[in-house]
Design a protein around this motif. Structure first.
Motif, short mmCIF file in Angstrom:
data_model
loop_
_atom_site.label_atom_id
_atom_site.label_comp_id
_atom_site.label_asym_id
_atom_site.label_seq_id
_atom_site.Cartn_x
_atom_site.Cartn_y
_atom_site.Cartn_z
N PRO A 1 69.73 -58.26 89.32
CA PRO A 1 71.12 -57.36 90.36
C PRO A 1 71.04 -56.32 89.45
O PRO A 1 72.13 -55.09 90.88
N LEU A 2 70.38 -55.67 89.59
CA LEU A 2 70.28 -53.89 88.18
C LEU A 2 69.36 -53.70 88.92
O LEU A 2 69.36 -52.09 88.47
N ASN A 3 68.38 -53.76 89.88
CA ASN A 3 67.58 -52.74 90.01
C ASN A 3 66.51 -52.26 88.80
O ASN A 3 66.18 -51.17 88.98
N VAL A 4 66.66 -53.48 87.91
CA VAL A 4 65.71 -52.79 86.47
C VAL A 4 64.49 -52.70 86.64
O VAL A 4 63.65 -52.21 86.08
N ILE A 5 63.73 -53.71 87.58
CA ILE A 5 62.11 -53.98 88.06
C ILE A 5 61.92 -53.19 89.34
O ILE A 5 62.53 -52.86 89.68
N SER A 6 60.62 -52.36 88.39
CA SER A 6 60.07 -51.46 89.22
C SER A 6 58.83 -51.43 89.07
O SER A 6 58.37 -51.52 88.03
N TYR A 7 58.46 -50.27 90.03
CA TYR A 7 56.74 -49.75 90.23
C TYR A 7 57.12 -48.66 88.91
O TYR A 7 57.66 -47.63 89.04
N ASN A 8 56.15 -48.51 87.83
CA ASN A 8 56.05 -47.32 86.73
C ASN A 8 54.41 -46.92 86.44
O ASN A 8 53.87 -47.49 86.48
N PRO A 9 54.46 -45.39 87.53
CA PRO A 9 53.36 -45.18 87.37
C PRO A 9 53.27 -44.62 86.07
O PRO A 9 51.64 -44.49 86.10
N GLU A 10 53.93 -44.86 85.07
CA GLU A 10 52.68 -44.72 83.89
C GLU A 10 51.68 -45.75 83.23
O GLU A 10 50.91 -45.31 82.77
N TYR A 11 52.18 -46.60 84.01
CA TYR A 11 51.66 -47.81 82.94
C TYR A 11 50.93 -48.14 84.41
O TYR A 11 50.11 -49.67 83.80
N GLY A 12 51.48 -47.39 85.32
CA GLY A 12 50.10 -47.79 86.65
C GLY A 12 50.47 -49.63 87.25
O GLY A 12 49.97 -50.71 88.25
N CYS A 13 51.83 -50.08 86.69
CA CYS A 13 52.33 -51.82 86.72
C CYS A 13 53.91 -51.67 87.29
O CYS A 13 54.04 -50.77 86.99
N ILE A 14 54.38 -52.93 87.76
CA ILE A 14 55.39 -53.23 88.02
C ILE A 14 56.25 -53.41 86.16
O ILE A 14 55.83 -53.98 86.06
N SER A 15 57.13 -53.18 86.32
CA SER A 15 58.03 -53.05 84.39
C SER A 15 59.13 -52.81 84.50
O SER A 15 59.71 -52.99 85.99
N VAL A 16 59.98 -53.44 83.58
CA VAL A 16 61.40 -54.09 83.23
C VAL A 16 61.68 -52.50 82.43
O VAL A 16 61.01 -52.12 81.65
N ASP A 17 62.40 -51.82 82.98
CA ASP A 17 63.36 -50.97 82.19
C ASP A 17 64.23 -51.61 81.53
O ASP A 17 65.48 -51.93 81.78
N THR A 18 63.94 -51.78 80.28
CA THR A 18 64.83 -52.37 79.02
C THR A 18 66.35 -51.72 78.94
O THR A 18 66.53 -52.36 78.18
N LYS A 19 66.01 -50.60 78.68
CA LYS A 19 67.54 -49.86 78.62
C LYS A 19 68.36 -50.47 79.70
O LYS A 19 69.32 -50.35 79.10
N ARG A 20 68.21 -50.40 80.74
CA ARG A 20 69.35 -51.05 81.27
C ARG A 20 69.34 -52.59 81.94
O ARG A 20 70.48 -53.22 82.38
N CYS A 21 68.69 -53.45 81.71
CA CYS A 21 68.19 -54.55 81.32
C CYS A 21 69.13 -55.12 80.82
O CYS A 21 69.38 -54.80 79.61
N ILE A 22 70.22 -56.35 81.50
CA ILE A 22 70.90 -56.69 80.87
C ILE A 22 71.48 -57.90 80.03
O ILE A 22 71.87 -59.34 79.45
N GLY A 23 69.10 -59.15 80.27
CA GLY A 23 68.75 -60.18 79.85
C GLY A 23 69.54 -61.28 80.88
O GLY A 23 69.62 -62.02 80.22
N CYS A 24 69.87 -60.92 82.10
CA CYS A 24 70.27 -62.08 82.91
C CYS A 24 69.54 -63.06 82.66
O CYS A 24 69.89 -64.20 83.89
N ALA A 25 68.07 -62.96 82.94
CA ALA A 25 67.08 -64.16 83.46
C ALA A 25 67.19 -64.44 85.21
O ALA A 25 66.22 -65.05 84.85
N ALA A 26 67.36 -63.48 85.36
CA ALA A 26 67.15 -64.07 87.64
C ALA A 26 65.76 -63.43 87.05
O ALA A 26 64.74 -64.00 88.40
N CYS A 27 65.10 -62.45 87.04
CA CYS A 27 63.43 -62.21 86.96
C CYS A 27 62.76 -63.55 86.57
O CYS A 27 61.57 -63.73 87.24
N THR A 28 62.81 -64.47 85.09
CA THR A 28 62.37 -65.86 84.52
C THR A 28 62.58 -66.13 86.02
O THR A 28 61.10 -67.17 86.30
N SER A 29 63.96 -67.03 86.14
CA SER A 29 64.20 -68.42 87.23
C SER A 29 63.28 -68.18 88.46
O SER A 29 63.11 -68.37 89.19
#
Length: 209
Positions: free
Chosen positions: A137-165
């Motif tokens: 819901p907050l668009n905190v999951i995106s492609y991270n060029p530093e890691y070369g993959c899709i990752s979670v921005d933990t600074k903005r993540c609220i832990g709602c688990a929508a990504c898990t489900s």
């Protein structure tokens, strides 16, 4: 008469795009060239039977050899120690605990500790169309060029688990200690720490031209 030149399937001279295209359809039943099998350190029948799994990632191919896994959980331990500063199988980015006792097909399937002692190591597939990213819901999951993959921005993540489900494999997992979600960033620590070589990463430069 066709002018097409027949090429051996999955030789070391294939392009990265070709490998991704073939592997996304599944490697079971596909004949792999001996040179690549040697590089992966397995036999054709190992891949065809599912004893060896190949997961394509932006950095290379993650090779999982079930017969070598002893279920020691060291991959989960090093993953959470490096990425979270604490130890926990539940929120590890590489997962073995969920299939440890009964295998990846559940009770009665004959796998895991109470079956054939073949353990399944699993991690994020880095999907082309990530459902976790769509569901956030907050668009905190995106492609991270530093890691070369899709990752979670933990600074903005609220832990709602929508990504898990929303993930078909429930890979992104909320750490209950800090109420933040996390998923694999391809650091490779799990493979480096595996004492039996059940996990390894073959880099693209070693496979493709």
């Amino acid at each position: 008469m066709s002018n097409q030149v027949e090429r051996p399937i999955l030789t070391l001279g294939l392009t990265r795009l070709e490998f991704l295209r073939i592997s996304s359809k599944g490697l079971a039943g596909i004949t792999i060239a001996p040179a690549l099998l040697s590089l992966l350190g397995c036999r054709q029948e190992d891949i065809s039977s599912g004893r060896v799994g190949l997961t394509t990632t932006p950095k290379g191919v993650l090779v999982t050899k079930r017969a070598r896994c002893t279920g020691c959980h060291r991959c989960e331990t090093i993953c959470t120690t490096v990425n979270d500063g604490s130890v926990g199988s539940f929120f590890s980015r590489v997962k073995i605990h969920r299939h440890f006792f009964f295998g990846d097909k559940g009770i009665g399937s004959g796998g895991g500790l109470y079956g054939d002692l073949n353990f399944t190591t699993d991690t994020c597939r880095q999907c082309k169309d990530p459902q976790c990213m769509k569901a956030c819901p907050l668009n905190v999951i995106s492609y991270n060029p530093e890691y070369g993959c899709i990752s979670v921005d933990t600074k903005r993540c609220i832990g709602c688990a929508a990504c898990t489900s929303s993930c078909p494999w429930m890979m992104a997992t909320v750490n209950p200690q800090i109420k933040k979600s996390g998923k694999c960033i391809l650091c490779g620590e799990c493979a480096a720490a595996c004492p039996t070589g059940a996990l390894s990463i073959i880099e693209w430069k070693d496979i493709t031209v």
